[in-house]
Scaffold this motif. Sequence first.
Motif, PDB file in Angstrom:
ATOM      1  N   ARG A 153     -17.686  35.617  41.046  1.00 48.48           N
ATOM      2  CA  ARG A 153     -18.291  36.533  42.014  1.00 48.48           C
ATOM      3  C   ARG A 153     -19.322  37.425  41.342  1.00 48.48           C
ATOM      4  O   ARG A 153     -19.130  37.885  40.217  1.00 48.48           O
ATOM      5  N   GLU A 154     -20.375  37.679  42.070  1.00 42.91           N
ATOM      6  CA  GLU A 154     -21.451  38.508  41.541  1.00 42.91           C
ATOM      7  C   GLU A 154     -20.943  39.925  41.252  1.00 42.91           C
ATOM      8  O   GLU A 154     -20.226  40.513  42.056  1.00 42.91           O
ATOM      9  N   GLY A 155     -21.304  40.437  40.097  1.00 40.32           N
ATOM     10  CA  GLY A 155     -20.901  41.788  39.725  1.00 40.32           C
ATOM     11  C   GLY A 155     -19.535  41.897  39.105  1.00 40.32           C
ATOM     12  O   GLY A 155     -19.086  42.996  38.765  1.00 40.32           O
ATOM     13  N   SER A 156     -18.851  40.762  38.923  1.00 43.95           N
ATOM     14  CA  SER A 156     -17.500  40.796  38.369  1.00 43.95           C
ATOM     15  C   SER A 156     -17.547  40.835  36.845  1.00 43.95           C
ATOM     16  O   SER A 156     -18.528  40.443  36.210  1.00 43.95           O
ATOM     17  N   LEU A 157     -16.438  41.289  36.258  1.00 44.62           N
ATOM     18  CA  LEU A 157     -16.304  41.250  34.810  1.00 44.62           C
ATOM     19  C   LEU A 157     -16.422  39.812  34.322  1.00 44.62           C
ATOM     20  O   LEU A 157     -17.053  39.540  33.292  1.00 44.62           O
ATOM     21  N   ARG A 158     -15.841  38.878  35.056  1.00 49.45           N
ATOM     22  CA  ARG A 158     -15.873  37.477  34.644  1.00 49.45           C
ATOM     23  C   ARG A 158     -17.307  36.953  34.562  1.00 49.45           C
ATOM     24  O   ARG A 158     -17.644  36.173  33.664  1.00 49.45           O
ATOM     25  N   GLU A 159     -18.153  37.382  35.476  1.00 49.06           N
ATOM     26  CA  GLU A 159     -19.552  36.961  35.435  1.00 49.06           C
ATOM     27  C   GLU A 159     -20.242  37.481  34.176  1.00 49.06           C
ATOM     28  O   GLU A 159     -20.910  36.728  33.457  1.00 49.06           O
ATOM     29  N   SER A 160     -20.074  38.771  33.884  1.00 49.73           N
ATOM     30  CA  SER A 160     -20.744  39.365  32.736  1.00 49.73           C
ATOM     31  C   SER A 160     -20.215  38.814  31.420  1.00 49.73           C
ATOM     32  O   SER A 160     -20.981  38.560  30.486  1.00 49.73           O
ATOM     33  N   VAL A 161     -18.905  38.615  31.331  1.00 52.25           N
ATOM     34  CA  VAL A 161     -18.321  38.070  30.113  1.00 52.25           C
ATOM     35  C   VAL A 161     -18.770  36.626  29.914  1.00 52.25           C
ATOM     36  O   VAL A 161     -19.061  36.204  28.789  1.00 52.25           O
ATOM     37  N   GLY A 162     -18.867  35.862  31.008  1.00 52.59           N
ATOM     38  CA  GLY A 162     -19.353  34.495  30.908  1.00 52.59           C
ATOM     39  C   GLY A 162     -20.775  34.427  30.393  1.00 52.59           C
ATOM     40  O   GLY A 162     -21.131  33.523  29.622  1.00 52.59           O
ATOM     41  N   GLU A 163     -21.613  35.377  30.798  1.00 50.63           N
ATOM     42  CA  GLU A 163     -22.992  35.414  30.322  1.00 50.63           C
ATOM     43  C   GLU A 163     -23.076  35.725  28.835  1.00 50.63           C
ATOM     44  O   GLU A 163     -24.073  35.416  28.185  1.00 50.63           O
ATOM     45  N   LEU A 164     -22.016  36.326  28.285  1.00 55.92           N
ATOM     46  CA  LEU A 164     -21.950  36.579  26.850  1.00 55.92           C
ATOM     47  C   LEU A 164     -21.487  35.345  26.079  1.00 55.92           C
ATOM     48  O   LEU A 164     -21.481  35.349  24.837  1.00 55.92           O
ATOM     49  N   GLY A 165     -21.080  34.294  26.803  1.00 57.63           N
ATOM     50  CA  GLY A 165     -20.560  33.100  26.156  1.00 57.63           C
ATOM     51  C   GLY A 165     -19.115  33.238  25.726  1.00 57.63           C
ATOM     52  O   GLY A 165     -18.644  32.482  24.870  1.00 57.63           O
ATOM     53  N   VAL A 166     -18.394  34.187  26.319  1.00 62.81           N
ATOM     54  CA  VAL A 166     -17.000  34.434  25.963  1.00 62.81           C
ATOM     55  C   VAL A 166     -16.100  33.815  27.035  1.00 62.81           C
ATOM     56  O   VAL A 166     -16.163  34.214  28.205  1.00 62.81           O
ATOM     57  N   PRO A 167     -15.263  32.830  26.683  1.00 58.80           N
ATOM     58  CA  PRO A 167     -14.336  32.273  27.675  1.00 58.80           C
ATOM     59  C   PRO A 167     -13.313  33.320  28.097  1.00 58.80           C
ATOM     60  O   PRO A 167     -12.767  34.051  27.269  1.00 58.80           O
ATOM     61  N   MET A 168     -13.048  33.386  29.392  1.00 63.17           N
ATOM     62  CA  MET A 168     -12.156  34.411  29.935  1.00 63.17           C
ATOM     63  C   MET A 168     -11.396  33.854  31.124  1.00 63.17           C
ATOM     64  O   MET A 168     -11.918  33.041  31.888  1.00 63.17           O
ATOM     65  N   ILE A 169     -10.155  34.295  31.278  1.00 62.39           N
ATOM     66  CA  ILE A 169      -9.343  33.909  32.426  1.00 62.39           C
ATOM     67  C   ILE A 169      -8.788  35.165  33.087  1.00 62.39           C
ATOM     68  O   ILE A 169      -8.713  36.232  32.471  1.00 62.39           O
ATOM     69  N   ILE A 170      -8.411  35.005  34.351  1.00 67.12           N
ATOM     70  CA  ILE A 170      -7.751  36.067  35.109  1.00 67.12           C
ATOM     71  C   ILE A 170      -6.326  35.609  35.416  1.00 67.12           C
ATOM     72  O   ILE A 170      -6.107  34.467  35.837  1.00 67.12           O
ATOM     73  N   TYR A 171      -5.375  36.492  35.184  1.00 69.59           N
ATOM     74  CA  TYR A 171      -3.990  36.239  35.576  1.00 69.59           C
ATOM     75  C   TYR A 171      -3.695  37.067  36.817  1.00 69.59           C
ATOM     76  O   TYR A 171      -3.911  38.279  36.841  1.00 69.59           O
ATOM     77  N   GLU A 172      -3.212  36.405  37.859  1.00 69.53           N
ATOM     78  CA  GLU A 172      -2.860  37.052  39.123  1.00 69.53           C
ATOM     79  C   GLU A 172      -1.378  36.852  39.383  1.00 69.53           C
ATOM     80  O   GLU A 172      -0.883  35.726  39.355  1.00 69.53           O
ATOM     81  N   ALA A 173      -0.664  37.942  39.648  1.00 72.21           N
ATOM     82  CA  ALA A 173       0.763  37.807  39.966  1.00 72.21           C
ATOM     83  C   ALA A 173       1.298  39.105  40.534  1.00 72.21           C
ATOM     84  O   ALA A 173       0.963  40.188  40.064  1.00 72.21           O
TER      85      ALA A 173
END
Length: 353
Positions: free
Chosen positions: A196-216
């Motif tokens: 999603r636009e503006g998300s942490l995941r978007e910005s971290v991905g642009e840095l080339g850093v693999p990232m996951i979200i845990y939902e529970a």
Amino acid sequence: MNSDNDEGAGSLASTTDQGPLVLNGIEIPKGTRRTLSLPVARRYTAGEVSLPVCVIHGRRPGPRLFVSAAIHGDEINGVEIVRRLLKRQLLPKLRGALIAVPVVNVYGFVEQTRYLPDRRDLNRCFPGSAKGSLASRLANTFLQEVAKKATHGIDLHTGSLHRTNLPQVRASLDVPGSEALARSFGAPVILDSAIREGSLRESVGELGVPMIIYEAGEALRFDELAIKAGLRGVLSVMRDLGMLPAVKQKSRRVEPFVAHGSSWVRAPESGILVTKLQLGARVARGQWLGTISDPLAEEEEPIISPTDGVLIGRTNLPLVNEGDAVFHIGVFERLDPVADEVDYFQDELTPDS
């Protein structure tokens, strides 16, 4: 607990020396543990607001993992996961570095709300700006001082608005390194979700850093199964990255299954929701998921599943308005093995009665 194997290195392991580790202008030497307060802004009472960070820098080189929680201030399961993680006796054996941020949205956490005082969603304000809104400044601080110092990332979340989630990992699997990280976590479900636009995941991905979200779990509630699964997942990732010594498994690892799509089922009418469905249940297209009834029990409207799948999220609030999201169904290529794996996962983490 079984003894640790100091020589064990995980399948995602990296021993690259990243050079000095510096946060907020402070160098964290190898072999040290430091607690820092990253300044964000000042309150109108003249007190300062800061981001609490614990950094553990191992003596030996390796990946640098950030683990963050409470980007949404009311999502507190992740806070407890980080707290328990920081108490682990294995951490002095760490290779690389752990950058733990238990509370990112410090404003929302104090007020027990998802948002910041300006009603912005912090996870839609990245990469942020040092001169922007309050949310933008907080996002910028986290990105510059935490995410940019890491090689991998895990962000911990829960359901919102009285909704609860089956333990699951969300990632964009076309981002290099993300699928391996997601599988390493060991949740039964991986949701291949768009960024999603503006998300942490978007910005971290642009840095080339693999990232996951845990939902529970659910906002503003501790869910022991969700917390135990989250802690185990973070430790599993750290072992597979080679950051922690390998251990002998007491039981087989959970095999994750990828959902390449999901569907929210919405309330057809306003009223009282009646359902017996539990998270992880297998559902079939055309199945009755529940009913919407009026308080006088004179009318009942069925809620019908539009697809085959597994229930990965649902509302906990029995009072619903027409159009409210009620059930979240993950769609899989094969349902039987997914349902079996979810049952195994839940049984393994649920204490005996």
